[in-house]
Design a protein around this motif. Structure first.
Motif: not given
Length: 479
Positions: A106-119
């Motif tokens: 769950a943490s890794v998916m949250a990080m990936r989605l945050f990174n995508a949204a940040f970009a």
């Protein structure tokens, strides 16, 4: 959505060296009970959740699915690589560590989605902050270098994601700050500093690239005068930040001494062959190299279409090249050739070993951006060019996403239209692999539909040597 589809397409630890990046992220905010603990043995090792694999069971085995990884492991396990020795700058890991928890998946998916949204968020803000005639250069530089490695990395927890994002924003925002005034100039200068911070705070080589982006911006736009004080101050701040992060990370030594693991030395023939083979690293970022742990080969369709668009973007941009832009293009082109060549030489290795395309991709983004900075770029990319380039990249995106998804659901020894058919692995709460693939591809196609409406509809040509005081038709600007 296009980046989120890539976030779902691969399991935990699917990017190169992600075992190191995972442990470094869990320890990004220092020691925390249950997340990152000191084994108290005087070493740089750390105790992290056991579900963080020291090495993935499916890496280098493309015929195997990701079913061998057990996300339900409990307790802590020791890892010997967790950036405790300051190999990388710590900003990226500290930000990602906010999402760390005992639930690794769950943490890794949250990080990936945050990174995508940040970009997406940062690129959107930069797009609207730029003068209209500069917006096509930002769009083209990101789109033409995004498939497949760009989208794969941007939606990951690999610090190279911020290196790519920094390379797309620093040079163009700082240059735009020299061409504008008032609040817009301050906003653009602030965005340039932010881009420099995320780049330098992610990787030592990205700190060098941020400094290089400042050089490109100053070559393009710096002139003597009080109106350029703000851009010059912003450039100086980026230079200081880059130097500070570079010197604070032991990874920075690779720029001088090379990467470890090479041979005792290279022969003259190997050095010459390296020089000639450097373009394979460019092609590698566009589908010529395998994804993941360099173990997920992509169909030829991906690299043929992606390389065609990349080359086409360069040729479309090379029209009405001024002296300043010609110098900037020359510097960027020299960088994408000489930087990997010198790194290979210092590392005493040949193309195909140690030096990866993701290290060079930020320079490719800057090259396409500077080349696309023609004043009439809006007209150049309207109509058939935009639709043809968009169609080619969408096909390449869809094929690459399908291949990457199926590599982990069943392994590449099977192929089906539905990448989830007979799936042995998938996220428990995610849309199905088929839905993820279709929606991601449609969303990526929407990028070019959006560009059709958002890029200027008529030539917004202005004299790049003059400040942009307001958006006006060419006749009004000359008047």
């Amino acid at each position: 959505m296009a980046l989120a589809a890539w976030a779902f397409s691969s399991p935990v630890a699917a990017t190169p060296d992600e075992d190191f990046h995972l442990a470094s992220t869990w320890c990004g905010l220092g020691e925390r009970a249950g997340l990152c603990e000191d084994p108290q043995d005087g070493t740089t090792g750390r105790l992290v959740p056991a579900a963080i694999p020291p090495a993935t069971c499916y890496a280098f085995h493309p015929d195997e699915s990701a079913a061998c990884w057990d996300p339900d492991q409990t307790g802590l396990t020791r890892v010997d690589r967790a950036n405790a020795d300051g190999l990388y700058p710590k900003v990226f890991y500290a930000v990602m560590s906010v999402f760390a928890s005992p639930n690794v998946a769950a943490s890794v998916m949250a990080m990936r989605l945050f990174n995508a949204a940040f970009a997406v968020g940062l690129l959107t803000v930069v797009f609207w902050a730029l003068p209209r005639w500069m917006r096509p250069a930002l769009f083209v530089s990101v789109a033409a270098t995004s498939v497949p490695l760009g989208v794969f990395v941007l939606a990951s927890i690999n610090p190279s994601s911020w290196a790519i994002l920094s390379s797309a924003t620093v040079w163009i925002t700082l240059y735009a700050a020299t061409r504008t005034e008032g609040r817009r100039r301050l906003l653009l200068a602030g965005l340039a500093v932010l881009g420099g911070l995320i780049g330098a705070g992610a990787r030592a080589d990205s700190a060098v690239y941020a400094a290089f982006a400042v050089v490109l911006a100053l070559v393009l736009g710096a002139r003597f005068g009080r109106q350029h004080v703000v851009p010059l101050i912003a450039g100086a701040v980026i230079m200081v930040l880059s130097a500070a992060f570079y010197l604070s990370a032991s990874q920075g030594g690779a720029v001088v001494s090379g990467l470890g693991g090479g041979s005792a030395g290279l022969s003259r023939d190997q050095i010459a062959l390296n020089f000639l083979e450097v373009p394979s690293l460019w092609a590698g970022a566009l589908g010529g190299w395998a994804l993941g742990w360099i173990d997920t080969d992509l169909p030829a369709t991906v690299r043929v279409l992606a390389i065609a668009v990349f080359a086409g973007a360069l040729f479309v941009g090379l029209r009405r090249v001024s002296l300043r832009r010609g110098i900037a293009i020359g510097l960027a082109f020299a960088a994408i050739w000489l930087v990997p060549f010198l790194l290979l030489y210092q590392s005493r290795t040949v193309v195909g070993d140690l030096v990866q395309p993701r290290y060079i991709l930020p320079l490719m983004v800057m090259l396409v951006g500077v080349a696309s900075l023609r004043p009439d770029a809006a007209l150049a990319w309207r109509g058939a060019r935009l639709w043809l380039g968009g169609l080619a990249l969408t096909i390449a995106y869809g094929v690459a996403l399908h291949t990457n998804t199926q590599r982990y659901t069943t392994g590449v020894d099977q192929f089906s239209f539905d990448p989830g058919a007979g799936a042995e692995w998938w996220w428990s709460l995610a849309p199905s692999p088929l839905v993820t693939w279709i929606m991601g591809t449609i969303a990526f196609a929407g990028l070019f539909v959006s560009a059709h409406f958002l890029l200027p509809r008529e030539q917004a040509e202005q004299d790049p040597s003059l400040p942009v005081r307001y958006e006006a038709a060419p006749e009004a600007e000359h008047a």
